[in-house]
Write a protein that holds these residues in place. Structure first.
Motif, PDB file in Angstrom:
ATOM      1  N   ARG A 105      17.799  50.110   5.923  1.00  7.37           N
ATOM      2  CA  ARG A 105      17.740  48.786   6.526  1.00  7.37           C
ATOM      3  C   ARG A 105      16.359  48.522   7.110  1.00  7.37           C
ATOM      4  O   ARG A 105      15.690  49.440   7.603  1.00  7.37           O
ATOM      5  CB  ARG A 105      18.794  48.648   7.622  1.00  7.37           C
ATOM      6  N   VAL A 106      15.953  47.267   7.065  1.00  3.14           N
ATOM      7  CA  VAL A 106      14.672  46.883   7.636  1.00  3.14           C
ATOM      8  C   VAL A 106      14.705  47.172   9.147  1.00  3.14           C
ATOM      9  O   VAL A 106      15.635  46.778   9.849  1.00  3.14           O
ATOM     10  CB  VAL A 106      14.383  45.388   7.390  1.00  3.14           C
ATOM     11  N   GLY A 107      13.694  47.906   9.616  1.00  2.00           N
ATOM     12  CA  GLY A 107      13.606  48.242  11.039  1.00  2.00           C
ATOM     13  C   GLY A 107      14.293  49.533  11.414  1.00  2.00           C
ATOM     14  O   GLY A 107      14.292  49.930  12.580  1.00  2.00           O
ATOM     15  N   SER A 108      14.912  50.202  10.428  1.00  2.52           N
ATOM     16  CA  SER A 108      15.604  51.461  10.703  1.00  2.52           C
ATOM     17  C   SER A 108      14.891  52.601   9.986  1.00  2.52           C
ATOM     18  O   SER A 108      14.237  52.402   8.954  1.00  2.52           O
ATOM     19  CB  SER A 108      17.053  51.386  10.223  1.00  2.52           C
ATOM     20  N   ASP A 109      15.011  53.804  10.559  1.00  2.00           N
ATOM     21  CA  ASP A 109      14.436  54.972   9.890  1.00  2.00           C
ATOM     22  C   ASP A 109      15.521  55.846   9.252  1.00  2.00           C
ATOM     23  O   ASP A 109      15.251  56.956   8.821  1.00  2.00           O
ATOM     24  CB  ASP A 109      13.602  55.797  10.874  1.00  2.00           C
ATOM     25  N   ARG A 110      16.743  55.324   9.205  1.00  2.00           N
ATOM     26  CA  ARG A 110      17.844  56.052   8.595  1.00  2.00           C
ATOM     27  C   ARG A 110      18.118  55.509   7.194  1.00  2.00           C
ATOM     28  O   ARG A 110      17.993  54.314   6.938  1.00  2.00           O
ATOM     29  CB  ARG A 110      19.123  55.912   9.429  1.00  2.00           C
ATOM     30  N   GLU A 111      18.513  56.393   6.304  1.00  2.00           N
ATOM     31  CA  GLU A 111      18.870  55.994   4.946  1.00  2.00           C
ATOM     32  C   GLU A 111      20.372  56.152   4.736  1.00  2.00           C
ATOM     33  O   GLU A 111      20.989  57.057   5.301  1.00  2.00           O
ATOM     34  CB  GLU A 111      18.096  56.827   3.914  1.00  2.00           C
ATOM     35  N   HIS A 112      20.933  55.252   3.919  1.00  2.00           N
ATOM     36  CA  HIS A 112      22.366  55.283   3.610  1.00  2.00           C
ATOM     37  C   HIS A 112      22.531  55.497   2.118  1.00  2.00           C
ATOM     38  O   HIS A 112      21.899  54.815   1.311  1.00  2.00           O
ATOM     39  CB  HIS A 112      23.044  53.966   4.005  1.00  2.00           C
ATOM     40  N   GLN A 113      23.388  56.425   1.761  1.00  2.00           N
ATOM     41  CA  GLN A 113      23.687  56.637   0.344  1.00  2.00           C
ATOM     42  C   GLN A 113      24.713  55.602  -0.107  1.00  2.00           C
ATOM     43  O   GLN A 113      25.713  55.358   0.574  1.00  2.00           O
ATOM     44  CB  GLN A 113      24.252  58.046   0.121  1.00  2.00           C
ATOM     45  N   VAL A 114      24.469  54.963  -1.235  1.00  2.00           N
ATOM     46  CA  VAL A 114      25.395  53.963  -1.758  1.00  2.00           C
ATOM     47  C   VAL A 114      25.759  54.305  -3.202  1.00  2.00           C
ATOM     48  O   VAL A 114      24.965  54.890  -3.939  1.00  2.00           O
ATOM     49  CB  VAL A 114      24.809  52.534  -1.698  1.00  2.00           C
ATOM     50  N   ASP A 115      26.981  53.940  -3.561  1.00  2.00           N
ATOM     51  CA  ASP A 115      27.470  54.127  -4.928  1.00  2.00           C
ATOM     52  C   ASP A 115      27.781  52.740  -5.485  1.00  2.00           C
ATOM     53  O   ASP A 115      28.828  52.154  -5.183  1.00  2.00           O
ATOM     54  CB  ASP A 115      28.720  55.005  -4.915  1.00  2.00           C
ATOM     55  N   VAL A 116      26.854  52.216  -6.258  1.00  2.00           N
ATOM     56  CA  VAL A 116      26.960  50.840  -6.744  1.00  2.00           C
ATOM     57  C   VAL A 116      26.741  50.818  -8.246  1.00  2.00           C
ATOM     58  O   VAL A 116      25.803  51.438  -8.759  1.00  2.00           O
ATOM     59  CB  VAL A 116      25.920  49.932  -6.046  1.00  2.00           C
ATOM     60  N   ARG A 117      27.610  50.084  -8.958  1.00  2.00           N
ATOM     61  CA  ARG A 117      27.404  49.858 -10.387  1.00  2.00           C
ATOM     62  C   ARG A 117      26.630  48.542 -10.533  1.00  2.00           C
ATOM     63  O   ARG A 117      27.021  47.510  -9.999  1.00  2.00           O
ATOM     64  CB  ARG A 117      28.769  49.747 -11.094  1.00  2.00           C
ATOM     65  N   ILE A 118      25.527  48.584 -11.263  1.00  2.00           N
ATOM     66  CA  ILE A 118      24.658  47.431 -11.387  1.00  2.00           C
ATOM     67  C   ILE A 118      24.948  46.666 -12.672  1.00  2.00           C
ATOM     68  O   ILE A 118      24.989  47.230 -13.765  1.00  2.00           O
ATOM     69  CB  ILE A 118      23.164  47.842 -11.377  1.00  2.00           C
ATOM     70  N   VAL A 119      25.158  45.356 -12.504  1.00  2.00           N
ATOM     71  CA  VAL A 119      25.182  44.431 -13.630  1.00  2.00           C
ATOM     72  C   VAL A 119      24.116  43.382 -13.334  1.00  2.00           C
ATOM     73  O   VAL A 119      24.144  42.744 -12.281  1.00  2.00           O
ATOM     74  CB  VAL A 119      26.549  43.754 -13.808  1.00  2.00           C
ATOM     75  N   ALA A 120      23.148  43.252 -14.218  1.00  2.00           N
ATOM     76  CA  ALA A 120      22.080  42.276 -14.042  1.00  2.00           C
ATOM     77  C   ALA A 120      22.154  41.231 -15.139  1.00  2.00           C
ATOM     78  O   ALA A 120      22.753  41.453 -16.197  1.00  2.00           O
ATOM     79  CB  ALA A 120      20.719  42.970 -14.059  1.00  2.00           C
ATOM     80  N   ALA A 121      21.553  40.078 -14.883  1.00  2.00           N
ATOM     81  CA  ALA A 121      21.568  39.000 -15.875  1.00  2.00           C
ATOM     82  C   ALA A 121      20.266  38.230 -15.818  1.00  2.00           C
ATOM     83  O   ALA A 121      19.636  38.108 -14.749  1.00  2.00           O
ATOM     84  CB  ALA A 121      22.746  38.058 -15.628  1.00  2.00           C
ATOM     85  N   SER A 122      19.880  37.717 -16.964  1.00  2.00           N
ATOM     86  CA  SER A 122      18.667  36.896 -17.035  1.00  2.00           C
ATOM     87  C   SER A 122      18.729  36.011 -18.269  1.00  2.00           C
ATOM     88  O   SER A 122      19.256  36.412 -19.304  1.00  2.00           O
ATOM     89  CB  SER A 122      17.421  37.778 -17.098  1.00  2.00           C
ATOM     90  N   ASN A 123      18.183  34.787 -18.131  1.00  2.00           N
ATOM     91  CA  ASN A 123      18.060  33.943 -19.315  1.00  2.00           C
ATOM     92  C   ASN A 123      16.681  34.107 -19.947  1.00  2.00           C
ATOM     93  O   ASN A 123      16.362  33.467 -20.943  1.00  2.00           O
ATOM     94  CB  ASN A 123      18.342  32.471 -18.994  1.00  2.00           C
ATOM     95  N   ARG A 124      15.870  34.980 -19.348  1.00  2.00           N
ATOM     96  CA  ARG A 124      14.578  35.316 -19.938  1.00  2.00           C
ATOM     97  C   ARG A 124      14.734  36.515 -20.860  1.00  2.00           C
ATOM     98  O   ARG A 124      15.642  37.325 -20.704  1.00  2.00           O
ATOM     99  CB  ARG A 124      13.565  35.669 -18.851  1.00  2.00           C
ATOM    100  N   ASP A 125      13.820  36.634 -21.804  1.00  2.00           N
ATOM    101  CA  ASP A 125      13.746  37.818 -22.660  1.00  2.00           C
ATOM    102  C   ASP A 125      12.953  38.869 -21.889  1.00  2.00           C
ATOM    103  O   ASP A 125      11.717  38.855 -21.881  1.00  2.00           O
ATOM    104  CB  ASP A 125      13.065  37.475 -23.979  1.00  2.00           C
ATOM    105  N   LEU A 126      13.666  39.769 -21.199  1.00  2.00           N
ATOM    106  CA  LEU A 126      12.986  40.720 -20.324  1.00  2.00           C
ATOM    107  C   LEU A 126      12.130  41.706 -21.105  1.00  2.00           C
ATOM    108  O   LEU A 126      11.115  42.196 -20.591  1.00  2.00           O
ATOM    109  CB  LEU A 126      14.002  41.465 -19.459  1.00  2.00           C
ATOM    110  N   ALA A 127      12.507  42.022 -22.339  1.00  2.00           N
ATOM    111  CA  ALA A 127      11.667  42.893 -23.159  1.00  2.00           C
ATOM    112  C   ALA A 127      10.313  42.232 -23.395  1.00  2.00           C
ATOM    113  O   ALA A 127       9.259  42.897 -23.321  1.00  2.00           O
ATOM    114  CB  ALA A 127      12.352  43.209 -24.477  1.00  2.00           C
TER     115      ALA A 127
END
Length: 519
Positions: free
Chosen positions: A316-338
């Motif tokens: 978190r911004v302003g914190s010196d502690r880290e949190h482990q997270v388990d997140v599945r990422i789905v991203a989307a774009s109408n641009r050709d990212l390649a």
């Protein structure tokens, strides 16, 4: 042919190796051939609405409609009674199919009979079968008894179709029944995945393939194709379905707030940070994080996102502690990212983290007749929203919808029909409201060849309808047959080239050739 012959034909089909759509269509065709009626529909319960699976004598857009029981008292009466429900021609209850019978003018629908019967499978309500007639008084006691027999056979038909779908679940190249149910549940809330084109079947198979994995998915497609709906389907069909799906619009994130939005902040971290706040990654812990329009992130924001994807830890911004997270990422774009990577506008290492499994959503112009099904869905939605008894497409509208290129895809179709419905209500007289070509306002955007096709269809319909010998559908089929034959000659019999020239999906073009007896 006697009634017993039609019943026997349905019984024989029970032992045939048929896919469910073909099985349903043959059942409906047999019923309407055996009994006096102009239109028949087999409908399945989907939530609190009835979804047509097979129709005879109804317009093509009717297959895309969803009939909410709370808004259609006739259908509600049918599904709540175990026997045959008959509505005589003097019934004051509105008929959901008024204006949807093929080749029939609105004025011809003032008097007709309707009956239907609920279908139950394994003791549970499955749906209904309905039969309509434009002639009053044709549904006597004999016809009602025959309808009851067809309904019982219909229950056997849908049960056999369900068994064949269950067997198909063991084959890796098909969608299994549970996954299809999940996809349909997602579609209850949103409309974008309605469609029966080969492109949509491919997309649904791809969703099934990757949904239960933990791989990051990059969904790409033009604006308005329904990328968020695909993200919803991926989450609903995953092992994380009972945990949060968190959506963040990357295009709306100012650079100075990106860290706070994604990772959270502690009280006093910056001016205005009056409380501790979770970021989107922590909110999505255990679930799915959907990064919409990820191609809009700045270079610095891309670097910050990459670090979290590599380590799985947020700070978190302003914190010196880290949190482990388990997140599945789905991203989307109408641009050709390649292409964006090659141009140096998107980090290659972040792209490869996001694009572990790419999913392409086809644009509406590549989905063939799906545009007609979606039009039916939107028309029914607008009918309900505007408090109309009936709302239908006028002559030439179907052809215009199919020939327009839809640069804004499904979203543009939705808005176009919303505007058209308002204009049609303004100009309409009586209970039947018809969306005409001028309400769609598409002719100026269509190619000259497409306008000629639409005008020819309208002229053929106008010439044929008063004579009472050729229906509107027959006129369209005749014109379509001649057009296809000319294009096949021009392409030297190359069906794929002919389909492209006509702007049709190859699978739908093949089915059209079969229906028009050109194969």
């Amino acid at each position: 042919m006697e009634l017993s012959s039609f019943l026997l034909a349905v019984i024989e089909d029970l032992g045939a190796d048929l896919d469910p759509p073909t099985r349903y269509t043959r059942y409906v065709n047999a019923l309407v051939a055996a009994l006096p009626g102009n239109a028949c529909a087999l409908l399945k319960m989907e939530g609190k609405a009835l979804k047509p699976l097979a129709v005879h004598g109804l317009t093509p857009d009717s297959l895309g409609r969803r009939f909410e029981l709370s808004e259609h008292p006739r259908l509600n009466a049918i599904v709540t009674y175990r026997g045959v429900t008959h509505f005589p021609n003097k019934s004051t209850l509105p008929d959901p199919y008024d204006g949807l019978l093929e080749g029939v003018h609105a004025g011809d629908l003032n008097v007709h009979d309707c009956m239907g019967c609920a279908l139950h499978v394994n003791g549970k309500l499955w749906g209904a079968i309905t039969l309509d007639s434009l002639r009053a008084g044709v549904f006597d006691a004999r016809v009602e008894r025959a309808m009851a027999m067809f309904a019982r056979l219909g229950e056997a038909v849908v049960n056999v179709a369900g068994l064949s779908e269950s067997a198909a679940a063991w084959r890796p190249d098909t969608l299994n029944v549970k996954d299809l149910g999940m996809l349909e549940a997602v579609q209850l809330a949103r409309h974008d995945m309605i469609g029966d084109s080969d492109a949509m079947h491919t997309l649904k198979r791809e969703i099934q393939t990757v949904s239960r994995s933990q791989l990051a998915v990059l969904v790409h497609g033009e604006t308005g194709v329904g990328k968020e709906l695909v993200a919803q389907a991926l989450h609903a069909m995953s092992d994380r379905a009972n945990l949060p799906l968190v959506v963040i619009n990357c295009a709306a994130l100012p650079d100075q707030l990106i860290e706070s939005e994604l990772f959270g902040h502690v009280k006093g971290a910056f001016s205005g940070a009056d409380n501790n706040r979770q970021g989107k990654f922590e909110m999505a812990n255990g679930g799915t994080l959907f990064l919409d329009e990820v191609g809009e992130l700045s270079a610095s924001a891309q670097a910050k996102l990459l670090r979290v994807l590599q380590s799985g830890q947020v700070q978190r911004v302003g914190s010196d502690r880290e949190h482990q997270v388990d997140v599945r990422i789905v991203a989307a774009s109408n641009r050709d990212l390649a292409a964006e990577v090659k141009a140096g506008r998107f980090r290659a290492d972040l792209y490869h983290r996001l694009c572990v499994y790419p999913l392409h959503i086809p644009p509406l112009r590549e989905r063939g007749d799906d545009v007609v099904l979606l039009a039916g869905y939107f028309l029914e939605q607008n009918r309900s929203r505007l408090g109309l008894r009936n709302l239908r497409l006028g002559r030439g509208c179907e052809a215009a919808l199919k020939h327009y290129s839809w640069p804004g895809n499904v979203r543009e179709l939705e808005h176009t029909l919303g505007r058209a419905a308002l204009k049609a209500r303004r100009d309409g007289l009586g209970a039947m409201v018809t969306v005409e070509l001028e309400h769609l306002d598409l002719l100026s955007e269509l190619p000259t060849q497409a306008c000629a096709v639409i005008n020819s269809v309208n002229n053929a319909a106008r010439m044929s309808m008063p004579m009472g010998e050729v229906s509107y559908r027959e006129a369209i089929d005749g014109f379509s047959k001649n057009l296809i034959q000319r294009v096949l000659v021009e392409t030297q019999g190359n069906r794929a080239a002919a389909a492209r020239q006509l702007g049709l999906d190859s699978g739908n073009f093949h089915r059209m050739l079969k229906r028009l007896e050109l194969l």
